[in-house]
Design a protein around this motif. Structure first.
Motif, short mmCIF file in Angstrom:
data_model
loop_
_atom_site.label_atom_id
_atom_site.label_comp_id
_atom_site.label_asym_id
_atom_site.label_seq_id
_atom_site.Cartn_x
_atom_site.Cartn_y
_atom_site.Cartn_z
N UNK A 148 74.56 68.79 70.63
CA UNK A 148 75.39 67.71 70.10
C UNK A 148 74.83 67.17 68.78
N UNK A 149 73.52 67.11 68.68
CA UNK A 149 72.90 66.63 67.45
C UNK A 149 73.20 67.55 66.27
N UNK A 150 73.02 68.86 66.48
CA UNK A 150 73.27 69.81 65.40
C UNK A 150 74.77 69.83 65.07
N UNK A 151 75.60 69.81 66.10
CA UNK A 151 77.05 69.82 65.89
C UNK A 151 77.47 68.66 64.99
N UNK A 152 77.03 67.46 65.36
CA UNK A 152 77.45 66.29 64.62
C UNK A 152 76.89 66.28 63.20
N UNK A 153 75.65 66.71 63.06
CA UNK A 153 75.06 66.73 61.73
C UNK A 153 75.64 67.85 60.86
N UNK A 154 76.03 68.96 61.49
CA UNK A 154 76.69 70.03 60.74
C UNK A 154 78.04 69.53 60.22
N UNK A 155 78.74 68.76 61.04
CA UNK A 155 80.02 68.19 60.59
C UNK A 155 79.80 67.20 59.45
N UNK A 156 78.69 66.49 59.54
CA UNK A 156 78.36 65.55 58.47
C UNK A 156 78.17 66.30 57.14
N UNK A 157 77.48 67.43 57.21
CA UNK A 157 77.27 68.24 56.01
C UNK A 157 78.60 68.81 55.52
N UNK A 158 79.41 69.32 56.45
CA UNK A 158 80.66 69.99 56.06
C UNK A 158 81.73 69.02 55.57
N UNK A 159 81.81 67.84 56.19
CA UNK A 159 82.96 66.98 55.90
C UNK A 159 82.56 65.63 55.31
N UNK A 160 81.25 65.39 55.22
CA UNK A 160 80.73 64.12 54.69
C UNK A 160 81.28 62.91 55.44
N UNK A 161 81.51 63.08 56.77
CA UNK A 161 81.92 61.91 57.57
C UNK A 161 80.95 61.76 58.74
N UNK A 162 80.64 60.52 59.09
CA UNK A 162 79.78 60.28 60.25
C UNK A 162 80.64 60.27 61.50
N UNK A 163 79.96 60.23 62.67
CA UNK A 163 80.70 60.23 63.94
C UNK A 163 81.76 59.12 63.97
N UNK A 164 81.36 57.93 63.50
CA UNK A 164 82.27 56.77 63.56
C UNK A 164 83.48 56.95 62.64
N UNK A 165 83.26 57.62 61.51
CA UNK A 165 84.36 57.77 60.53
C UNK A 165 85.36 58.87 60.91
N UNK A 166 84.93 59.72 61.89
CA UNK A 166 85.75 60.91 62.16
C UNK A 166 87.07 60.64 62.85
N UNK A 167 87.22 59.48 63.49
CA UNK A 167 88.51 59.18 64.10
C UNK A 167 89.55 58.89 63.03
N UNK A 168 89.13 58.19 61.97
CA UNK A 168 90.07 57.88 60.90
C UNK A 168 90.31 59.10 60.01
N UNK A 169 89.23 59.88 59.79
CA UNK A 169 89.37 61.09 58.95
C UNK A 169 88.98 62.31 59.77
N UNK A 170 89.89 62.80 60.60
CA UNK A 170 89.51 63.91 61.49
C UNK A 170 89.18 65.19 60.71
N UNK A 171 88.10 65.88 61.11
CA UNK A 171 87.74 67.14 60.44
C UNK A 171 88.74 68.24 60.80
#
Ligand code: M3L
Length: 288
Positions: free
Chosen positions: A74-97
């Motif tokens: 889960x840690x790598x998944x979330x941080x990989x998304x952060x790198x790919x989409x520049x959104x944090x976990x909290x921001x991802x609901x408003x800006x879905x990857x």
């Protein structure tokens, strides 16, 4: 690097694990031993021969280790998304990857967790396959006395590489199927949630449960091969490699062999992953 995802992954992994372990023991036994006629027969025999404790063989170790592995996932998944989409976990609901990003991040998490999981999973499978009842005076003791003894014996006999037996099959099993896991979860959440809103607990439970089932359905053929490679040379014949294991298993037992444990895997996957995702999302939400 945001660390909460790792901690949330750890706790949610532990909760899911306890719930799923009895199913997991039955699964491993059905996949690697030929003495059982099916799920019910395996459960009855395990209970008669070893009592309820038989279902929890090899659990203490995964509870510490698999939880760490889930934390890596889960840690790598979330941080990989952060790198790919520049959104944090909290921001991802408003800006879905995009699903492609979700898939790539899931595969990355899957690949790295497989490497951490390999030795722990090997020890778990070896201990689960010891069908001797709990020590009775005068009876022959099982080969491994516990996880540490098991790890030490493998290390002594085969060196550090021995602890990674079956790791290649495990990596092949987990890399794509964890991509599928997160894509299914995200897709189902979005189906039942209004744009920009946080999914309800019910949605998270159902989406997590089905994500678990879908990824296990895709993973089962390589799961059988993985378990067999891990047992090779013990209760199983030795194989020349992954391909040899696949071909000779299929030749001897037919193509159905690749789906051994599918029913029990799915029955286990629903509650385990429903609880894993629910606790993960709740923890992150409560930490803001
Ligand atoms: C990718 N594959 C399906 C193999 C595993 C999915 C892991 C999810 C969870 N830790 C569980 O044990 O169900």
């Amino acid at each position: 690097m945001p660390a909460e995802e790792f901690v949330a992954g750890w706790i949610s992994g532990a909760l899911g694990l306890v719930l799923g372990h009895p199913f997991d023991t039955v699964k491993v036994r059905l996949q690697t031993q030929t003495t059982y006629r099916g799920i019910v027969d395996c459960m009855v025999k395990t209970y008669r021969h070893e009592s309820l404790l038989g279902f929890f063989k090899g659990m203490s170790f995964p509870i510490a280790s698999i939880a760490v592995v889930n934390s890596v996932l889960f840690g790598v998944y979330s941080n990989a998304l952060l790198v790919l989409t520049a959104t944090s976990h909290q921001e991802r609901r408003a800006q879905p990857p995009s699903y492609t990003h979700v898939f790539i991040a899931g595969c990355t998490g899957g690949f790295l967790q497989a490497y951490c999981l390999a030795p722990f999973d090997l020890i778990k499978v070896r201990l689960q396959n010891q069908t001797e009842p709990r020590a009775k005076p005068g009876s022959r003791p099982p080969q491994y006395r516990g996880p540490v003894h098991c790890a030490a014996s493998i290390f002594q006999a085969e060196g550090p590489r021995g602890l990674f037996r079956g790791a290649w099959a495990l990596t092949l099993r987990d890399t794509p199927t964890l991509g599928i896991y997160f894509v299914t979860y995200e897709w189902l959440c979005r189906q039942f949630t209004l744009d920009g809103q946080t999914p309800s607990s019910g949605t998270v439970l159902v989406a997590g449960g089905f994500a678990g089932i879908t990824s296990w359905v895709a993973a089962t053929p390589l799961d059988v091969i993985k378990s067999r490679m891990q047992m090779a040379g013990l209760k199983q014949r030795a194989y020349g490699g992954l391909l040899d294991c696949m071909v000779s298993s299929a030749r001897q037992e037919g193509l159905g062999v690749f789906f051994r444990g599918l029913t029990i895997n799915s029955a286990r996957a629903f509650p385990v992953n429903a609880v894993t995702f629910l606790s993960y999302e709740h923890l992150l939400l409560s930490w803001g």
